[in-house]
Design a protein around this motif. Structure first.
Motif, PDB file in Angstrom:
ATOM      1  N   LEU A  27     -19.013  48.226 -39.383  1.00 36.06           N
ATOM      2  CA  LEU A  27     -17.876  49.094 -39.076  1.00 36.06           C
ATOM      3  C   LEU A  27     -17.699  50.176 -40.148  1.00 36.06           C
ATOM      4  CD1 LEU A  27     -15.341  46.412 -37.807  1.00 36.06           C
ATOM      5  CD2 LEU A  27     -16.453  48.182 -36.432  1.00 36.06           C
ATOM      6  N   ILE A  28     -18.357  49.975 -41.297  1.00 34.03           N
ATOM      7  CA  ILE A  28     -18.359  50.994 -42.352  1.00 34.03           C
ATOM      8  C   ILE A  28     -19.590  51.876 -42.219  1.00 34.03           C
ATOM      9  CG2 ILE A  28     -18.335  51.403 -44.854  1.00 34.03           C
ATOM     10  CD1 ILE A  28     -17.154  48.571 -45.158  1.00 34.03           C
ATOM     11  N   LYS A  29     -20.748  51.245 -42.048  1.00 30.21           N
ATOM     12  CA  LYS A  29     -22.021  51.941 -41.875  1.00 30.21           C
ATOM     13  C   LYS A  29     -22.698  51.364 -40.625  1.00 30.21           C
ATOM     14  CE  LYS A  29     -22.154  54.256 -45.872  1.00 30.21           C
ATOM     15  NZ  LYS A  29     -22.202  55.731 -45.967  1.00 30.21           N
ATOM     16  N   PRO A  30     -22.680  52.078 -39.506  1.00 27.98           N
ATOM     17  CA  PRO A  30     -23.178  51.521 -38.232  1.00 27.98           C
ATOM     18  C   PRO A  30     -24.612  51.015 -38.249  1.00 27.98           C
ATOM     19  CG  PRO A  30     -21.863  53.472 -37.808  1.00 27.98           C
ATOM     20  CD  PRO A  30     -22.017  53.390 -39.304  1.00 27.98           C
ATOM     21  N   TYR A  31     -25.463  51.547 -39.139  1.00 27.10           N
ATOM     22  CA  TYR A  31     -26.844  51.062 -39.158  1.00 27.10           C
ATOM     23  C   TYR A  31     -26.932  49.591 -39.558  1.00 27.10           C
ATOM     24  CZ  TYR A  31     -26.537  52.266 -44.188  1.00 27.10           C
ATOM     25  OH  TYR A  31     -26.163  52.374 -45.509  1.00 27.10           O
ATOM     26  N   MET A  32     -25.841  49.026 -40.096  1.00 26.86           N
ATOM     27  CA  MET A  32     -25.853  47.608 -40.449  1.00 26.86           C
ATOM     28  C   MET A  32     -25.880  46.707 -39.220  1.00 26.86           C
ATOM     29  SD  MET A  32     -26.078  47.257 -43.705  1.00 26.86           S
ATOM     30  CE  MET A  32     -25.520  45.589 -44.082  1.00 26.86           C
ATOM     31  N   MET A  33     -25.725  47.280 -38.037  1.00 28.51           N
ATOM     32  CA  MET A  33     -25.817  46.498 -36.804  1.00 28.51           C
ATOM     33  C   MET A  33     -27.191  45.863 -36.627  1.00 28.51           C
ATOM     34  SD  MET A  33     -23.724  48.702 -33.955  1.00 28.51           S
ATOM     35  CE  MET A  33     -24.082  47.485 -32.688  1.00 28.51           C
ATOM     36  N   ILE A  34     -28.202  46.364 -37.340  1.00 35.65           N
ATOM     37  CA  ILE A  34     -29.548  45.775 -37.227  1.00 35.65           C
ATOM     38  C   ILE A  34     -29.952  45.043 -38.507  1.00 35.65           C
ATOM     39  CG2 ILE A  34     -30.313  47.470 -35.519  1.00 35.65           C
ATOM     40  CD1 ILE A  34     -31.805  48.918 -37.796  1.00 35.65           C
ATOM     41  N   PHE A  35     -29.014  44.854 -39.414  1.00 35.88           N
ATOM     42  CA  PHE A  35     -29.350  44.236 -40.696  1.00 35.88           C
ATOM     43  C   PHE A  35     -29.781  42.781 -40.536  1.00 35.88           C
ATOM     44  CE2 PHE A  35     -28.566  42.591 -45.006  1.00 35.88           C
ATOM     45  CZ  PHE A  35     -29.155  43.598 -45.759  1.00 35.88           C
ATOM     46  N   GLN A  36     -29.337  42.137 -39.479  1.00 35.79           N
ATOM     47  CA  GLN A  36     -29.720  40.745 -39.277  1.00 35.79           C
ATOM     48  C   GLN A  36     -31.226  40.582 -39.099  1.00 35.79           C
ATOM     49  OE1 GLN A  36     -28.003  42.635 -37.255  1.00 35.79           O
ATOM     50  NE2 GLN A  36     -28.183  42.076 -35.115  1.00 35.79           N
ATOM     51  N   PHE A  37     -31.910  41.657 -38.677  1.00 39.63           N
ATOM     52  CA  PHE A  37     -33.365  41.590 -38.529  1.00 39.63           C
ATOM     53  C   PHE A  37     -34.041  41.570 -39.902  1.00 39.63           C
ATOM     54  CE2 PHE A  37     -31.972  43.275 -34.445  1.00 39.63           C
ATOM     55  CZ  PHE A  37     -32.656  42.422 -33.585  1.00 39.63           C
ATOM     56  N   LEU A  38     -33.421  42.194 -40.897  1.00 40.55           N
ATOM     57  CA  LEU A  38     -33.929  42.077 -42.266  1.00 40.55           C
ATOM     58  C   LEU A  38     -33.834  40.627 -42.722  1.00 40.55           C
ATOM     59  CD1 LEU A  38     -33.210  44.397 -45.285  1.00 40.55           C
ATOM     60  CD2 LEU A  38     -32.890  41.937 -45.506  1.00 40.55           C
ATOM     61  N   ILE A  39     -32.709  39.992 -42.433  1.00 44.65           N
ATOM     62  CA  ILE A  39     -32.535  38.591 -42.814  1.00 44.65           C
ATOM     63  C   ILE A  39     -33.520  37.702 -42.055  1.00 44.65           C
ATOM     64  CG2 ILE A  39     -30.921  36.651 -42.798  1.00 44.65           C
ATOM     65  CD1 ILE A  39     -28.682  38.660 -43.321  1.00 44.65           C
ATOM     66  N   PHE A  40     -33.773  38.045 -40.796  1.00 43.45           N
ATOM     67  CA  PHE A  40     -34.763  37.314 -40.003  1.00 43.45           C
ATOM     68  C   PHE A  40     -36.134  37.358 -40.697  1.00 43.45           C
ATOM     69  CE2 PHE A  40     -38.215  37.664 -36.852  1.00 43.45           C
ATOM     70  CZ  PHE A  40     -38.095  36.440 -36.206  1.00 43.45           C
ATOM     71  N   VAL A  41     -36.565  38.549 -41.104  1.00 38.71           N
ATOM     72  CA  VAL A  41     -37.854  38.702 -41.789  1.00 38.71           C
ATOM     73  C   VAL A  41     -37.825  37.977 -43.137  1.00 38.71           C
ATOM     74  CG1 VAL A  41     -39.486  40.356 -42.788  1.00 38.71           C
ATOM     75  CG2 VAL A  41     -38.325  40.892 -40.634  1.00 38.71           C
ATOM     76  N   TYR A  42     -36.679  38.044 -43.816  1.00 36.29           N
ATOM     77  CA  TYR A  42     -36.533  37.351 -45.094  1.00 36.29           C
ATOM     78  C   TYR A  42     -36.781  35.850 -44.924  1.00 36.29           C
ATOM     79  CZ  TYR A  42     -34.061  34.927 -48.851  1.00 36.29           C
ATOM     80  OH  TYR A  42     -33.732  34.066 -49.863  1.00 36.29           O
ATOM     81  N   TYR A  43     -36.192  35.253 -43.897  1.00 36.31           N
ATOM     82  CA  TYR A  43     -36.394  33.817 -43.653  1.00 36.31           C
ATOM     83  C   TYR A  43     -37.848  33.498 -43.290  1.00 36.31           C
ATOM     84  CZ  TYR A  43     -31.466  32.454 -43.889  1.00 36.31           C
ATOM     85  OH  TYR A  43     -30.195  32.168 -44.320  1.00 36.31           O
ATOM     86  N   ILE A  44     -38.493  34.387 -42.578  1.00 38.99           N
ATOM     87  CA  ILE A  44     -39.900  34.185 -42.235  1.00 38.99           C
ATOM     88  C   ILE A  44     -40.743  34.115 -43.512  1.00 38.99           C
ATOM     89  CG2 ILE A  44     -41.948  35.257 -41.193  1.00 38.99           C
ATOM     90  CD1 ILE A  44     -40.125  34.018 -39.133  1.00 38.99           C
ATOM     91  N   PHE A  45     -40.474  35.037 -44.457  1.00 38.79           N
ATOM     92  CA  PHE A  45     -41.251  35.104 -45.688  1.00 38.79           C
ATOM     93  C   PHE A  45     -40.914  33.977 -46.662  1.00 38.79           C
ATOM     94  CE2 PHE A  45     -42.379  39.473 -44.579  1.00 38.79           C
ATOM     95  CZ  PHE A  45     -43.668  39.565 -45.093  1.00 38.79           C
ATOM     96  N   THR A  46     -39.677  33.508 -46.636  1.00 40.18           N
ATOM     97  CA  THR A  46     -39.261  32.527 -47.642  1.00 40.18           C
ATOM     98  C   THR A  46     -39.281  31.090 -47.147  1.00 40.18           C
ATOM     99  OG1 THR A  46     -36.920  32.855 -47.067  1.00 40.18           O
ATOM    100  CG2 THR A  46     -37.832  34.199 -48.867  1.00 40.18           C
ATOM    101  N   GLU A  47     -39.014  30.885 -45.864  1.00 37.70           N
ATOM    102  CA  GLU A  47     -38.930  29.528 -45.328  1.00 37.70           C
ATOM    103  C   GLU A  47     -40.109  29.153 -44.441  1.00 37.70           C
ATOM    104  OE1 GLU A  47     -36.651  27.664 -46.489  1.00 37.70           O
ATOM    105  OE2 GLU A  47     -35.462  29.250 -47.443  1.00 37.70           O
ATOM    106  N   PHE A  48     -40.855  30.173 -43.996  1.00 39.33           N
ATOM    107  CA  PHE A  48     -41.997  29.959 -43.096  1.00 39.33           C
ATOM    108  C   PHE A  48     -41.607  29.106 -41.888  1.00 39.33           C
ATOM    109  CE2 PHE A  48     -43.544  30.232 -47.485  1.00 39.33           C
ATOM    110  CZ  PHE A  48     -44.312  31.388 -47.401  1.00 39.33           C
ATOM    111  N   ASN A  49     -40.406  29.386 -41.372  1.00 35.52           N
ATOM    112  CA  ASN A  49     -39.848  28.582 -40.296  1.00 35.52           C
ATOM    113  C   ASN A  49     -39.285  29.512 -39.222  1.00 35.52           C
ATOM    114  OD1 ASN A  49     -38.215  26.914 -38.636  1.00 35.52           O
ATOM    115  ND2 ASN A  49     -37.915  25.464 -40.315  1.00 35.52           N
ATOM    116  N   LEU A  50     -40.045  29.723 -38.156  1.00 36.01           N
ATOM    117  CA  LEU A  50     -39.636  30.651 -37.100  1.00 36.01           C
ATOM    118  C   LEU A  50     -38.368  30.165 -36.404  1.00 36.01           C
ATOM    119  CD1 LEU A  50     -40.157  33.153 -35.393  1.00 36.01           C
ATOM    120  CD2 LEU A  50     -41.630  31.764 -33.914  1.00 36.01           C
TER     121      LEU A  50
END
Length: 430
Positions: A175-198
């Motif tokens: 609601l402050i910066k609308p591009y944050m609406m897709i930030f969850q995909f960064l976290i998704f990739v982060y979990y892939i790289f760190t947890e190796f758990n799809l």
């Protein structure tokens, strides 16, 4: 922060001294450099006043969704509690700056940096000119930095329902910066790289997205009620896309209605400063997508200009020095000194961050593993680079990354020191 962290703070005089220094420097700047809001910053202020007057969120007198509601809503809270004064907004920025310092320390403590490095990071953030100067600007920068650091802190926490909390914070940040609406995909990739758990990554993606949608839903419903169109947060997406993706694009902001033969010109109001925001949003997207599709090489060239404007050109905090109370201007000699200082700081940290990225990325490819904080910082910088490449490049857009620049630079410094002393850096051992 947890109880141990609060106890750690209470018993550490150095931290208290750093926080007091941060507050004192920001108050002095606020008093002696009386910045007034202009451009988008003035619209945030006037939008908040419009809500408080009971007229709804209006821009130039019109019910609007052009400027994201997040920062104006924050101002509404501040103005309601402490009076509709720009001074109140600036004091809120000072408070948020203290919160940001504490969050930086908490994040670094979570991820294994040693105490001396954490204190140095806090000290650097407290005295960094760009951080001091922007506390006098009624803008999104300081508040958004808080939300981004809070997201980072929660991500590295052991909270039981942290994905739901992340979704709520990301929703507020969007609601402050609308591009944050897709930030969850960064976290998704982060979990892939760190947890190796799809499965874990997909579950996190779903929970964060649902919670984020719940947070922004009231504003989306409001927009649909007014404009009879699905507008999740803002109508400025098409505007910004066209400004920076057209035959005359420079990689920086320009008036879309003054671009030669601009098809958007017909939507500009003749009798005031506003425009048909819904039509500009729709047509701007079509025009930008069409230009990108038919001019991929030019799109890439302009994209790199945008990146240069964000990551290479130093932010001299023009918005904090260019418009002062009673139409006064900062003396040219003072402004020149500020430019030199910000240039030197920008160069030093940029070189350090470049070394950091090259070293960490090479380590990842060579050893197929990397500390979680480093993976997150690399992904965060890639995320901002992608957003800037597509949309617009302004030096102030780097502001939310300065906290991570400090962490990266100190990680490089600690690695070098440890290398010559023998052993590994503290965060590498965790």
């Amino acid at each position: 922060m947890d109880v141990m962290a609060l106890k750690y703070l209470k018993n550490n005089k150095t931290i208290i001294a750093i926080l007091l220094a941060a507050v004192a420097l920001r108050i002095l700047w606020m008093v002696f450099i009386p910045t007034v809001p202009v451009s988008d910053f003035l619209l945030y202020h006037k939008g908040a006043l419009s809500i408080l007057s009971g007229k709804g969120y209006r821009i130039y007198g019109y019910l609007s969704a052009y400027e994201p509601i997040g920062y104006s809503a924050f101002l509404v809270t501040i103005y309601f509690l402490f009076g509709s004064s720009i001074i109140a907004a600036k004091i809120a920025n000072i408070v948020l700056s203290v919160v940001n310092i504490l969050l930086i320390m908490a994040i670094m403590k979570q991820t294994g940096f040693n105490k001396k490095v954490i204190l140095l990071a806090a000290a650097l953030f407290s005295v960094m000119p760009i951080q001091i100067m922007y506390t006098s600007v009624v803008s999104t920068e300081v508040l958004f930095t808080t939300s981004l650091l809070l997201i980072t802190y929660v991500l590295f926490s052991n909270l039981k329902y942290k994905d739901i909390l992340l979704g709520a914070i990301i929703g507020i940040a969007a609601l402050i910066k609308p591009y944050m609406m897709i930030f969850q995909f960064l976290i998704f990739v982060y979990y892939i790289f760190t947890e190796f758990n799809l499965k874990l990554a997909l579950k996190s993606l779903m929970l964060i997205t649902v919670m984020m949608a719940i947070v922004i839903a009231p504003w989306t419903i409001r927009n649909y009620t007014i404009f009879h169109k699905f507008i999740p947060i803002s109508t400025n997406g098409g505007y910004n896309l066209y400004v920076n993706n057209n035959p005359y694009a420079t990689g920086a902001w320009q008036d879309p209605f003054k671009i030669p033969n601009s098809p958007l010109k017909i939507y500009k109001h003749k009798n005031d400063e506003f425009w048909n925001e819904v039509k500009v949003d729709e047509e701007g997207k079509k025009l930008a997508y069409n230009w990108i599709l038919h001019n991929p090489v030019d799109f890439v060239k302009v994209g790199f200009k945008k990146l240069a404007n964000v990551f290479v050109v130093p932010d001299n905090a023009f918005w904090a020095t260019g418009y002062l109370k009673d139409q006064k201007h900062l003396p040219q000699s003072v402004y020149s000194v500020i430019n030199i200082i910000t240039l030197i700081i920008h160069m030093v940290f940029s070189i350090a961050v470049l070394i950091y990225l090259l070293d960490r990325i090479s380590t990842l490819f060579r050893e197929h593993k990397l500390g979680k904080i480093h993976i997150f910082i690399i992904l965060l910088m890639a995320f901002y680079a992608a957003i800037s490449f597509i949309f617009e490049g302004q030096p102030r857009y780097l502001f939310p990354l300065w906290s991570y620049y400090i962490m990266a630079a100190l990680a490089v410094a600690e690695s070098v020191i440890k290398k010559y002393r023998g052993g590994k850096a503290s965060y590498e051992r965790s």
